[in-house]
Design a protein around this motif. Structure first.
Motif, mmCIF file in Angstrom:
data_model
loop_
_atom_site.group_PDB
_atom_site.id
_atom_site.type_symbol
_atom_site.label_atom_id
_atom_site.label_comp_id
_atom_site.label_asym_id
_atom_site.label_seq_id
_atom_site.Cartn_x
_atom_site.Cartn_y
_atom_site.Cartn_z
ATOM 1 N N PHE A 296 0.831 -1.199 0.000
ATOM 2 C CA PHE A 296 0.000 0.000 0.000
ATOM 3 C C PHE A 296 0.879 1.268 0.000
ATOM 4 O O PHE A 296 0.384 2.369 0.164
ATOM 5 N N TYR A 326 -6.203 -1.253 2.005
ATOM 6 C CA TYR A 326 -5.328 -1.885 3.004
ATOM 7 C C TYR A 326 -5.902 -1.709 4.396
ATOM 8 O O TYR A 326 -6.272 -0.600 4.789
ATOM 9 N N SER A 328 -4.738 -2.258 8.163
ATOM 10 C CA SER A 328 -3.541 -2.540 8.945
ATOM 11 C C SER A 328 -3.840 -3.496 10.082
ATOM 12 O O SER A 328 -4.962 -3.593 10.551
ATOM 13 N N TRP A 403 -12.757 0.568 2.187
ATOM 14 C CA TRP A 403 -12.226 0.162 0.878
ATOM 15 C C TRP A 403 -13.259 -0.534 0.023
ATOM 16 O O TRP A 403 -13.244 -0.405 -1.197
ATOM 17 N N GLN B 200 -2.857 6.370 5.694
ATOM 18 C CA GLN B 200 -3.430 5.131 5.157
ATOM 19 C C GLN B 200 -4.833 5.314 4.574
ATOM 20 O O GLN B 200 -5.522 4.345 4.300
#
Lengths: 487, 319
Positions: A296, A326, A328, A403, B200
């Protein structure tokens, strides 16, 4: 015992008895009230109503120190040490005055005592004069263990501590638990790992939605039975995928070539295909988590490249634009903003979907958020609710929804079922299976071999930053085969 | 709304955070309203209050995204001085006021682009970048005044109170839209909330953060234009103490100083009104102007102390 948090009733009338000389397991889904109950016992918070008795006497600790004075100590699930100060200082937090002459702290005495505390639990490798941040998470956990054991607790509460530890650290905790029992003292043990519970506990209490469901004694332990009690419904046999068909599309969607990382990765090469679930396993430090981050664009790589449809991925925004999602393994600190609303978290990678001319439409934002909440059946009060108020499993669903809503075709899940209860876990597995059927490519990084074997089309085992072995989906594959390559 | 459930401790704290500044504003209005016997509400005085709050409110709204990123800005005073200088210089040179506004905006954007590159691009503590910018801009203005002087300018309609008032509302609204309803605002809040999680999300954070800085610069430039309209000329004391006004207003308005999702445009708006009312109220009630500086200092201290209590565990100073 009753405890409420806002509109959520965490505990509603729980009766719990702990006898001397037993290890009592406490199991239940996330949000069933395990941690709430034990933290009340250990004096972290108070209950709204109900009472507790210790050795027949009323017991109501106002804080952790009072609980410790009554010989009740708890090792918490989260990190309970402060990073910026020394190891010994952390251990004697709140009682530094005992080591002071006037206003000067006697460092030497402090370190000696800290060392003794470590020796008591059989740890001799930690230098107590170092700053706490210099030691790894596992040693920090051991520091908490040593600190808890200093009061010679009659009741030791272990709240999901073992998940953060390696085999070595686990052995230390198991040893302490055995010693407690031998000295006719007691342990309350919380874990999501049912095999572990079955192995170490004498008796078991099952909680569900803040209510006690039942007590089991050792001869009655049976994995299916416990799971059914936890979720209150039958868990079907096909917890993982039922099929052994490892086929997938031919199109390569992601290519990793000669990848070298700053930390561990050494010459990693792999290809990920459309509709494939690629499992990556190994010991925690084998580089698989770093590989996930690299996919990522989170970490900088030394050399080599990751490409999606020929486009190079080295930054997170390139990865997101190329259709990679992604999640985590450190969900609460990296994948989610806990103070923000559920909607804020879900929409943030997909803002252009709900904007016109760069301006976000409030109505479309609300609608989009609700769609994702419904699609993943996230249990919440609505998109405005703070993410931190959700249980672990539902937080994880929010991280997924980010996502899935965006429509990312390549999904990298790092330990997606970590700290998630069986009910949500099963739902996640069904979801991953559906994603595969819809042609998504999935990278499943996991420390649980059963999960890898149960879900993956292909498993890659890593060791010291390199790919050590590759296995295709088959019913013959056993954990043993994989472990051999890992160590 | 039927809300029968009990509120938890953190929820209560959040409600306090939201409503305390509003209650503060109401209290200030009530106290000075009564003390002055209603004189602070007289037509002319309302104009004075708005004019006093004007620059701070506009600048605070423009800089809100920088604060949301967890930054704190010490440079608006200096940047206002430099924008005033370039604005007046271009008017003096061309003999027309057409280019004053564009010049102010360009100068503002330029200054904040530099601060942004230092902070975002070089990944430095925001304190460093903005303090350097403060000294840099003040230095330039002082050096220029050593060698030449400027004549006053008249910016016409920009001096009309209704026009000013309308522009203030429009600008604050634009800031609100950008802050709450665009990727740039969301990215800024996310970054202040949790840097790792923000990274992220897959947003081009550096780009958005830099845009937030440059937007702030543009708003400071616009604020300077209206400041010039009122003051008429540039001097070495142009924009003096504006950075402290903005920081105090933010804190008074309940801005979470560590940044994040609990920051809001309303903080600067409410805070600047409170300061303006306080200072004006004191003067109207017959307290010497010199004393109002002391009062400002005292407010700042109290507000910081309260912010500390409210944000237990959150550092007051930027990271």
């Amino acid at each position: 015992m009753v405890k409420t948090f806002g509109a959520t009733k965490a505990l509603r009338g729980v009766d719990f008895v702990l006898n001397r000389g037993e290890v009592r397991g406490l199991v239940g889904e996330n949000g069933s009230g395990k941690s709430t109950m034990t933290s009340i016992i250990a004096g972290f918070q108070k209950c709204d109503s109900g009472e507790m008795f210790l050795e027949g006497k009323p017991y109501a600790p106002a804080n952790v120190r009072e609980a410790r004075d009554s010989k009740v100590a708890m090792i918490v699930q989260e990190i309970g040490t402060i990073g910026g100060i020394g190891i010994a200082e952390n251990m004697f937090l709140g009682e530094i005055q005992n080591f002071s002459r006037g206003s000067i702290v006697e460092k030497k005495k402090l370190h000696e005592e800290a060392k003794k505390a470590f020796e008591k639990i059989g740890v001799t490798t930690i230098d107590t004069s170092r700053p706490t941040t210099s030691i790894n998470l596992e040693d920090r956990k051991l520091l908490e263990v040593a600190s808890a054991m200093r009061c010679d607790p009659d009741i030791l509460i272990v709240d999901e501590t073992t998940t953060a530890l390696s085999q070595n650290g686990r052995e230390i905790i198991y040893g302490l638990m055995k010693k407690q029992v031998a000295e006719n003292k007691s342990v309350i043990f919380i874990s999501h790992d049912l095999d572990e519970i079955i192995e170490v506990c004498d008796n078991l209490t099952v909680l569900r939605d803040g209510v006690m469901i039942g007590d089991l004694s050792k001869p009655e332990f049976e994995k299916n039975k416990i799971q059914n009690m936890m979720v209150g419904r039958e868990i079907k046999g096909d917890y993982y995928r039922a099929d052994y068909d490892g086929s997938h599309g031919d199109r390569v969607v992601m290519k990793v070539e000669h990848l070298y990382g700053l930390h561990t990765l050494r010459d990693v090469n792999l290809e990920l295909h459309e509709g494939e679930i690629l499992g990556i396993g190994g010991l925690s430090e084998c580089g698989m988590h770093e590989l996930g981050r690299a996919m990522f664009g989170v970490d900088i790589m030394v050399s080599g490249q990751i490409t999606v449809n020929g486009r190079k991925i080295s930054k997170t925004h390139q990865a997101a634009a190329a259709g990679i999602g992604y999640v985590s393994k450190n969900r609460d600190t990296e994948s989610l903003m806990l103070q923000a609303g559920i909607g804020f978290n879900i929409t943030i990678p997909s803002l252009e979907k709900i904007s016109s001319f760069g301006i976000i439409s409030k109505a479309r934002e609300k609608q989009y958020t609700q769609q994702q909440i419904d699609a993943l059946s996230i249990k919440c009060e609505g998109g405005q609710q703070k993410t931190r108020a959700l249980s672990g499993g539902n937080k994880q669903k929010v991280a997924f929804a980010k996502w899935l809503g965006k429509g990312s075709q390549i999904l990298v899940f790092d330990c997606p079922t970590r700290g998630v209860d069986v009910g949500v876990k099963a739902a996640m597995y069904r979801l991953i299976e559906d994603l595969k059927k819809n042609g998504h490519a999935i990278v499943l990084i996991s420390e649980e071999l059963q999960e890898l074997i149960g879900m993956s089309d292909r498993i890659i085992i890593m060791k010291n930053g390199r790919i050590e072995g590759e296995h295709l989906r088959s019913s013959d594959l056993s954990e043993h085969d994989l472990i051999r390559e890992m160590i | 709304m039927a809300d029968t459930g009990m509120k938890s401790g953190t929820e209560k704290k959040e409600l306090v955070r939201m409503w305390l500044p509003v209650m503060g504003l109401v209290a200030v209005i009530a106290i000075f309203g009564i003390w002055s016997g209603g004189r602070i509400f007289m037509g002319d005085n309302i104009t004075t209050i708005i004019n006093q709050a004007f620059t701070t409110m506009m600048v605070a709204s423009g800089l809100a995204m920088i604060y949301a990123q967890g930054g704190m800005d010490f440079s608006p005073g200096g940047v206002i001085a430099l924008c005033s200088l370039t604005g007046v210089a271009v008017a003096n040179a061309t003999g027309s006021i057409v280019l004053v506004l564009p010049m102010c905006i360009i100068t503002g954007i330029g200054c904040y682009a530099v601060t942004g590159i230092i902070t975002v691009g070089l990944n430095m503590n925001p304190y460093i970048g903005t303090v350097s910018m403060m000294f840099l801009t003040r230095g330039i203005v002082n050096s220029v005044f050593n060698v030449r002087s400027f004549s006053s300018i008249n910016l016409g309609i920009a001096n009309n109170i209704w026009f000013r008032f309308a522009c203030l509302i429009v600008i604050v609204f634009i800031c609100w839209i950008l802050f709450n309803r665009t990727k740039i605002g969301r990215a800024s809040q996310a970054y202040g909330e949790n840097q790792q999680a923000a990274a992220q999300t897959g947003m081009p954070l550096k780009k958005y953060r830099l845009i937030a800085y440059m937007f702030g610069g543009a708003i400071v430039g616009i604020a300077t234009f209206f400041y010039l309209a009122r003051v008429g000329n540039v001097s070495t004391s142009s924009g003096m103490n504006e950075e402290m006004n903005v920081i105090t207003a933010m804190a008074l308005g309940g801005m979470a100083m560590g940044g994040g999702v609990r920051t809001a445009i309303r903080c600067g708006v409410i805070g600047s009104l409170i300061i303006s009312l306080l200072v004006n109220g004191l003067v109207v009630c017959g307290i010497a102007v010199e004393w109002t500086h002391g009062v400002r200092g005292l407010i700042f201290l109290v507000v910081v102390a309260i912010s500390f209590v409210r944000d237990k565990g959150v550092k007051f100073l930027p990271r």
